[in-house]
Design an enzyme around this catalytic site. Structure first.
Site, mmCIF file in Angstrom:
data_model
loop_
_atom_site.group_PDB
_atom_site.id
_atom_site.type_symbol
_atom_site.label_atom_id
_atom_site.label_comp_id
_atom_site.label_asym_id
_atom_site.label_seq_id
_atom_site.Cartn_x
_atom_site.Cartn_y
_atom_site.Cartn_z
ATOM 1 N N ASP A 102 120.945 80.970 -91.765
ATOM 2 C CA ASP A 102 121.343 81.242 -90.392
ATOM 3 C C ASP A 102 122.766 81.777 -90.405
ATOM 4 O O ASP A 102 123.632 81.245 -91.109
ATOM 5 C CB ASP A 102 121.299 79.924 -89.594
ATOM 6 C CG ASP A 102 120.708 80.104 -88.219
ATOM 7 O OD1 ASP A 102 121.245 80.922 -87.454
ATOM 8 O OD2 ASP A 102 119.714 79.427 -87.912
ATOM 9 N N ASP A 204 122.036 84.398 -85.200
ATOM 10 C CA ASP A 204 122.004 83.647 -83.949
ATOM 11 C C ASP A 204 122.488 84.524 -82.787
ATOM 12 O O ASP A 204 123.488 85.238 -82.916
ATOM 13 C CB ASP A 204 122.954 82.445 -84.121
ATOM 14 C CG ASP A 204 122.785 81.390 -83.072
ATOM 15 O OD1 ASP A 204 121.699 80.795 -83.011
ATOM 16 O OD2 ASP A 204 123.749 81.151 -82.309
ATOM 17 N N GLU A 267 117.938 86.989 -83.565
ATOM 18 C CA GLU A 267 117.425 86.167 -82.456
ATOM 19 C C GLU A 267 117.749 86.895 -81.162
ATOM 20 O O GLU A 267 118.924 87.055 -80.806
ATOM 21 C CB GLU A 267 118.096 84.787 -82.443
ATOM 22 C CG GLU A 267 117.496 83.902 -81.344
ATOM 23 C CD GLU A 267 118.397 82.780 -80.856
ATOM 24 O OE1 GLU A 267 117.869 81.818 -80.283
ATOM 25 O OE2 GLU A 267 119.625 82.868 -81.019
ATOM 26 N N HIS A 329 113.307 75.606 -82.968
ATOM 27 C CA HIS A 329 113.993 74.354 -82.633
ATOM 28 C C HIS A 329 114.524 74.320 -81.204
ATOM 29 O O HIS A 329 115.117 73.335 -80.790
ATOM 30 C CB HIS A 329 115.140 74.153 -83.628
ATOM 31 C CG HIS A 329 116.161 75.253 -83.540
ATOM 32 N ND1 HIS A 329 115.876 76.561 -83.872
ATOM 33 C CD2 HIS A 329 117.445 75.249 -83.118
ATOM 34 C CE1 HIS A 329 116.951 77.307 -83.669
ATOM 35 N NE2 HIS A 329 117.913 76.538 -83.216
ATOM 36 N N ASP A 330 114.361 75.414 -80.491
ATOM 37 C CA ASP A 330 114.887 75.478 -79.118
ATOM 38 C C ASP A 330 113.819 75.279 -78.059
ATOM 39 O O ASP A 330 114.153 75.091 -76.888
ATOM 40 C CB ASP A 330 115.564 76.842 -78.889
ATOM 41 C CG ASP A 330 116.811 77.006 -79.725
ATOM 42 O OD1 ASP A 330 117.493 76.000 -79.962
ATOM 43 O OD2 ASP A 330 117.102 78.147 -80.144
HETATM 44 C C1 GLC Z 1 120.676 79.840 -80.597
HETATM 45 C C2 GLC Z 1 120.195 78.651 -81.383
HETATM 46 C C3 GLC Z 1 120.406 77.422 -80.560
HETATM 47 C C4 GLC Z 1 121.882 77.251 -80.302
HETATM 48 C C5 GLC Z 1 122.471 78.509 -79.663
HETATM 49 C C6 GLC Z 1 123.951 78.516 -79.768
HETATM 50 O O1 GLC Z 1 119.921 80.083 -79.471
HETATM 51 O O2 GLC Z 1 118.866 78.858 -81.759
HETATM 52 O O3 GLC Z 1 119.899 76.270 -81.177
HETATM 53 O O4 GLC Z 1 122.106 76.167 -79.465
HETATM 54 O O5 GLC Z 1 122.029 79.684 -80.300
HETATM 55 O O6 GLC Z 1 124.332 78.732 -81.101
#
Ligand code: GLC
Length: 535
Positions: A102, A204, A267, A329-330
């Site tokens: 990541d 991210d 992402e 995970h979100d």
């Molecule tokens: C992304 C991650 C998430 C995190 C956010 C801030 O969306 O997947 O878990 O809280 O970014 O880094």
């Protein structure tokens, strides 16, 4: 064979996301770690995945469980050391598993040295590394931007009399990507991990890295009310998807391309037409802009699924490689979102569509969101609204029926409670059950590996099927496979005129390998079938 060789590993492979805190605790502190993941690589090899994407393991105060990074080039002691990381990488490669890490470029932790320095005074050499603004005329925040976790995205700093921007937690100040020094420092981070041998990055919130230069107010979303997800409160018109972000992504990609065969994944939560821009005009941005349509589908029905697959296939730029994500995970786990019966269909869909599949650890067992009492919740997104906490989908991996579920030692309290179903939903039980969810996923993976049409073949969806069924053909070099998914709890009768006969290679119930008349065959309630079509 020839076709398959022309494709990259990240096109023919499948990606498995590990949330390191919750995968395997090797030292009995109730939190997963790198040595634990290394111990469990044998399972991933047995299962047949090609790549692991690891959520962040860098030093962090854990305000957002590792997405708040205090040092980009080390490992948090909770997870181990750089040596443990190297051991994991080495062992993964020995087993032919790639490791994607990541990369979190939008923000650091407020405890990162860069931010400590930046906040020290307005004259700091790193002041402009973050986004500092004077208060509005009334002393309040500079504009109306809200944080994804709720409340204003601006935090007042008493010491220097200005506000800093944090699109997420107050402990996650946003970096200023308009500053060339920030870019240079972060590109050094990319090189650090590439030189170490990682196989790529999942970046991210890549579409949020640049903000409006004029700091204009975002429009509020009509209809949003307290209690709705905080991240849905505003349109990100001036905080997301800004035109200048594409230059940054191109710079990163060209750096990654200097290394052989690495993958660059972004992402990005955007509607499909806008998502497509992230492949880049000359396919020079991300290899895979994560496609979250299955995560975001409001209703799980044959017609909505078909519409989103067909629309996505049509929208793909020439040469762009598709991808599908089932969970992360979100968001709530797939088996909780659509129910366990349909989750089997979802896995057959994921693993027979065109494009790189990604799923979330434990989804291969049919794991569901755990019940986490409010007093045991940790997630900053749930602090004002426990119903939006992401803790339930982060519960520990279920390895066996013992106390601790094989995740941690018996008697140790895991950082999040185990899901109540762990005694019968776990790797050990499901490995021994020829009809289990895990057996289904393993079979799907091995079929995907052995049938080129399923990875690199064409995709055509079929008309003239019952409303509750989604049916498509994958074809390569004359070999045709039909995927017929019954997205309902009722039996369905299909009358296909594309071919007369076929052999059921796999049913989601794992109980048939019969020959079927395609002109007249029955799918049981919640059944999906992969059928090899006779010539
Ligand atoms: C992304 C991650 C998430 C995190 C956010 C801030 O969306 O997947 O878990 O809280 O970014 O880094």
């Amino acid at each position: 064979m020839f076709m398959a060789q022309m494709h990259k590993w990240w096109q023919t492979g499948v990606v498995y996301q590990i949330y390191p805190r919750s995968f395997m605790d090797s030292n009995g502190d109730g939190v997963g770690d790198l040595a634990g993941i290394t111990q469990r690589l044998g399972y991933l090899e047995w299962l047949g995945i090609d790549a692991v994407w690891l959520s962040p393991v860098y030093p962090s105060p854990m305000a957002d469980f590792g997405y708040d990074i205090a040092n980009y080039t080390d490992i948090d002691p909770l997870f181990g050391t750089l040596n443990d990381f190297d051991a994991l990488l080495h062992e993964a490669h020995r087993r032919n598993i790639k490791l994607i890490v990541d990369f979190v470029p939008n923000h650091t932790s407020d405890e990162h040295d860069w931010f400590v320095e930046s906040r020290s005074s307005r004259e700091s050499s790193k002041r402009d590394w973050y986004i500092w603004r004077d208060p509005a005329a009334d002393g309040g925040p500079p504009n109306n931007w809200t944080s994804f976790f709720g409340g204003s995205a601006w935090q007042f700093d008493e010491g220097s009399g200005q506000y800093y921007l944090h699109m997420f937690d107050v402990k996650q100040p946003d970096l200023n990507w308009r500053n060339p020094e920030v870019r240079a420092a972060m590109y050094d981070v990319l090189r650090f991990w590439l030189d170490r041998g990682v196989d790529g990055f999942r970046v991210d919130v890549i579409w949020m890295m640049i903000k409006d230069a004029q700091f204009r107010d975002n429009p509020n979303r009509p209809g949003w009310k307290p209690g709705d997800p905080p991240y849905a409160r505003q349109e990100g018109r001036y905080t997301e998807n800004q035109p200048e972000v594409h230059d940054v992504i191109k710079e990163m990609r060209s750096l990654v391309d200097r290394y052989d065969e690495r993958v660059f994944i972004g992402e990005i939560y955007l509607p499909v037409p806008q998502l497509m821009h992230y492949y880049g005009h000359s396919l020079d941005e991300v290899h895979l802009p994560f496609n979250f349509q299955f995560i975001e589908l409001a209703t799980w029905s044959a017609s909505t699924i078909r519409a989103c697959v067909d629309m996505y296939e049509k929208a793909l730029p020439e040469g762009a490689w598709p991808n599908w994500v089932l969970g992360n995970h979100d968001r709530s786990r797939i088996a909780s979102r659509i129910g366990k019966e349909q989750a089997r269909i979802a896995h057959m869909l994921l693993l027979t569509l065109r494009g790189t599949p990604t799923w979330y650890y434990g989804d291969e067992l049919g794991m569901q969101d755990a019940v986490v009492p409010p007093e045991m919740m940790h997630d900053p997104q749930g602090k004002d609204n426990p119903q939006h906490s992401r803790d339930p989908q982060r519960s520990p991996m279920q390895w066996n029926s013992q106390p601790g579920a094989g995740f941690t030692q018996p008697g140790v309290t895991s950082w999040l409670p185990l899901s109540q179903d762990y005694q019968h939903v776990n790797v050990q039980v499901e490995q021994d059950d020829e009809h289990s969810y895990l057996t289904l996923v393993k079979k799907l993976l091995s079929l995907r590996q052995s049938i080129p049409a399923l990875t690199t073949g064409s995709y055509t969806s079929l008309d003239g099927v019952p409303d509750d069924c989604f049916v498509y053909i994958r074809e390569q070099e004359g070999k045709r496979y039909l995927v017929a998914l019954n997205c309902s709890g009722q039996e369905q009768q299909l009358h296909l005129d594309h071919a007369r006969q076929g052999n059921v290679v796999l049913s989601t119930f794992l109980d048939r390998n019969d020959q079927v008349e395609l002109t007249n065959f029955v799918l049981r309630a919640n059944e999906g079938c992969l059928i090899e079509i006779d010539d």
